[in-house]
Design an enzyme around this catalytic site. Structure first.
Site, PDB file in Angstrom:
ATOM      1  N   CYS A   1       0.834  -1.203   0.000  1.00 34.25           N
ATOM      2  CA  CYS A   1       0.000   0.000   0.000  1.00 34.25           C
ATOM      3  C   CYS A   1       0.876   1.263   0.000  1.00 34.25           C
ATOM      4  CB  CYS A   1      -0.976  -0.041   1.162  1.00 34.25           C
ATOM      5  SG  CYS A   1      -2.366   1.111   0.979  1.00 34.25           S
TER       6      CYS A   1
ATOM      7  N   HIS B   1      -3.709  -5.273   0.427  1.00 37.92           N
ATOM      8  CA  HIS B   1      -3.181  -5.716   1.726  1.00 37.92           C
ATOM      9  C   HIS B   1      -3.183  -7.251   1.808  1.00 37.92           C
ATOM     10  CE1 HIS B   1      -2.866  -1.829   3.825  1.00 37.92           C
ATOM     11  NE2 HIS B   1      -3.864  -1.469   3.043  1.00 37.92           N
TER      12      HIS B   1
ATOM     13  N   GLU C   1      -1.841  -9.016   4.053  1.00 39.96           N
ATOM     14  CA  GLU C   1      -1.796  -9.460   5.449  1.00 39.96           C
ATOM     15  C   GLU C   1      -3.169  -9.694   6.065  1.00 39.96           C
ATOM     16  OE1 GLU C   1      -1.520  -4.894   5.679  1.00 39.96           O
ATOM     17  OE2 GLU C   1      -1.096  -6.517   4.276  1.00 39.96           O
TER      18      GLU C   1
END
Length: 511
Positions: free
Chosen positions: A80, A167, A169
């Protein structure tokens, strides 16, 4: 031990990145975004990840890593904001483009690349950006796009620089774990040797090197974290550890006796029980703001420890606390915004006479549990439910009184006992479950008489690491039975409700 460095630009998911990397049996360490090149070289990472952040890379106050990072010949993954920093710092261009803004679940088209090995090319990811890369640096190529974002991912294979606008994660990016695995194993070539037994040995040596011949006073709260911290430190320094358990009157039913018995069994000597119920109640009288409660409790804890330390007449240098990673996250880091202060990190007075010893502060809850088992702490104690340091003070909304504490304590005991019995043979037991006494009253009926009692909230969640959580779907027929039991057995409860809020947007605890 191989490691991945994560440069923190203040994004809300930075610690989650660390958690995901550790899930892959790889040690990850979070450092400030502006860490010096000398320090990076000293840490000798196999790879670097640039986290997300709140800023725009073209803003006057935008934050950037040390420019020398691009010349270290170390693989780098930008996520990001970290991706945008990578692009801009290497000659690309980032702009705010309203037409390319994306928030939430987004379809994405990947291309064949080592970063996307063993991943379906037509996939779904989690986006959260208003700025976009509109021009690539020399040597980079686009490797993923969405309908709105043409440069959803890019790489320079020669330099081993990779960036993603989404993202990986978060669990909403369905292929995120595989992407991170590809980066750390295929691109960074790590060994994958981060295991509980290694954590134990490393932490014991770390404690020995810090403490040396000094003495440590341990702040036992009754929770898993402080217990593991105490046993770990006892194995490192032996009789130089003194444990003080303060009964602040904010514990669950029978907890004080159970904790003391366990400490004597696991550690043996130098265990002190201090009854300070009335002191804490007097300090909390009239206080309704949750932040004030936490800070008062933290401050009072330290005051008590200082007095106890003086009475013990041992030259303590360190105060041991069971602070873990989620505690630090929710108290706010260098750039992230504070969600709520933690009693271990937000309520300490400036005159603190001890230095803090926090051996677990970079571990997540499940890592602490694994460490506890490697220390031979019984399974039932290691996997007991998380309990906040401020105790029932943050489960009673509004002013704290003895009557309110007794109500929530008894209701909590009944609720936990029912759930323990209901799921005793199940692998899908809620991760945490407790009651909250709200500050609202409502009309009820007892026999033929009108009653006016408190509204009690039941809270049950499923989680791995307390970073995120989903409300647990207890069957309605059992919620009905629990409500009936509590209303019939606990005085001054006229209504029971069930909290169905996930984290985020809520936190697990109400205060």
């Amino acid at each position: 031990m191989d490691k991945i460095l994560i440069l923190d630009f203040g994004g809300q998911y930075t610690q989650l990145i660390a958690r995901r990397i550790r899930d892959l049996n790889v040690y990850s360490e979070i450092v400030d975004y502006d860490i010096s090149i000398e320090e990076i070289i000293k840490k000798n990472p196999k790879g670097i990840i640039l986290s997300g952040g709140y800023d725009s890379v073209y803003g006057d106050r935008s934050i950037k890593p040390n420019k020398g990072i691009w010349d270290l010949n170390i693989p780098i993954l930008g996520i990001c904001y970290g991706f945008q920093v990578m692009m801009q710092e290497n000659g690309g261009q980032v702009e705010n483009d309203k037409d390319s803004e994306e928030y939430g679940s987004t379809d994405i088209r990947l291309t064949t690349n080592e970063l996307f090995e063993n991943i379906e090319l037509d996939n779904n990811c989690w986006m959260s950006h208003s700025d976009s890369v509109i021009f690539l640096p020399k040597g980079f190529k686009v490797i993923a796009s969405t309908n709105k974002c043409l440069v959803a991912s890019a790489c320079n294979r020669e330099k081993k620089f990779y960036g993603v606008q989404f993202h990986p994660e978060v669990t909403q990016t369905t292929f995120g774990n595989q992407l991170l695995q590809n980066f750390v194993y295929s691109i960074c070539d790590v060994a994958g040797d981060w295991e509980p037994k290694n954590i134990k040995l490393e932490k014991i040596e770390e404690i020995k090197s810090i403490v040396k011949d000094d003495y440590v006073l341990c702040a036992i709260s009754g929770g898993v974290d402080s217990l593991v911290a105490a046993v770990l430190t006892a194995q490192a320094i032996g009789d130089k550890l003194y444990c003080v358990f303060v009964d602040h009157g904010l514990l669950r039913k029978n907890e004080s006796q159970e904790v003391c018995a366990l400490l004597k069994k696991l550690i043996g000597k130098n265990i002190f029980l201090v009854d300070q119920k009335q002191l804490f109640l007097s300090k909390l009288k009239g206080v309704v703001d949750p932040e004030q409660k936490r800070k008062i409790i933290g401050k009072t804890f330290i005051e008590v420890f200082e007095k106890v330390a003086n009475k013990i007449n041992v030259p303590f240098k360190y105060l041991l606390q069971g602070t873990i990673y989620p505690d630090i996250v929710e108290s706010g880091s260098k750039f992230s915004k504070t969600i709520k202060s933690h009693h271990n990190v937000g309520g300490l007075p400036e005159r603190l006479q001890f230095e803090l010893l926090e051996p677990l502060k970079y571990l997540f809850k499940d890592e602490v549990r694994k460490l506890g088992l490697s220390l031979d702490i019984p399974y039932q104690n290691v996997y007991r439910q998380p309990f906040p340091g401020p105790g029932l003070a943050v489960r009673v909304l509004g002013e704290i009184t003895e009557d309110k504490l007794e109500i929530v304590r008894e209701a909590d005991f009944l609720f936990r006992s029912y759930i323990d019995q209901l799921y005793k043979n199940s692998e899908h037991k809620p991760w945490q479950y407790f009651t909250v006494l709200t500050n609202s009253k409502s009309v009820g009926v007892v026999g033929d008489n009108r009653s006016y009692g408190y509204t009690l909230a039941l809270r049950a969640v499923d989680s791995m690491d307390a970073m995120s959580a989903k409300w647990y779907k207890i069957p309605l027929e059992h919620l009905e039975k629990i409500s009936s039991i509590i209303c019939n057995k606990v005085k001054n409860i006229s209504r029971v409700v069930y909290d169905i809020t996930n984290k985020p947007p809520g936190t697990i605890e109400w205060e």
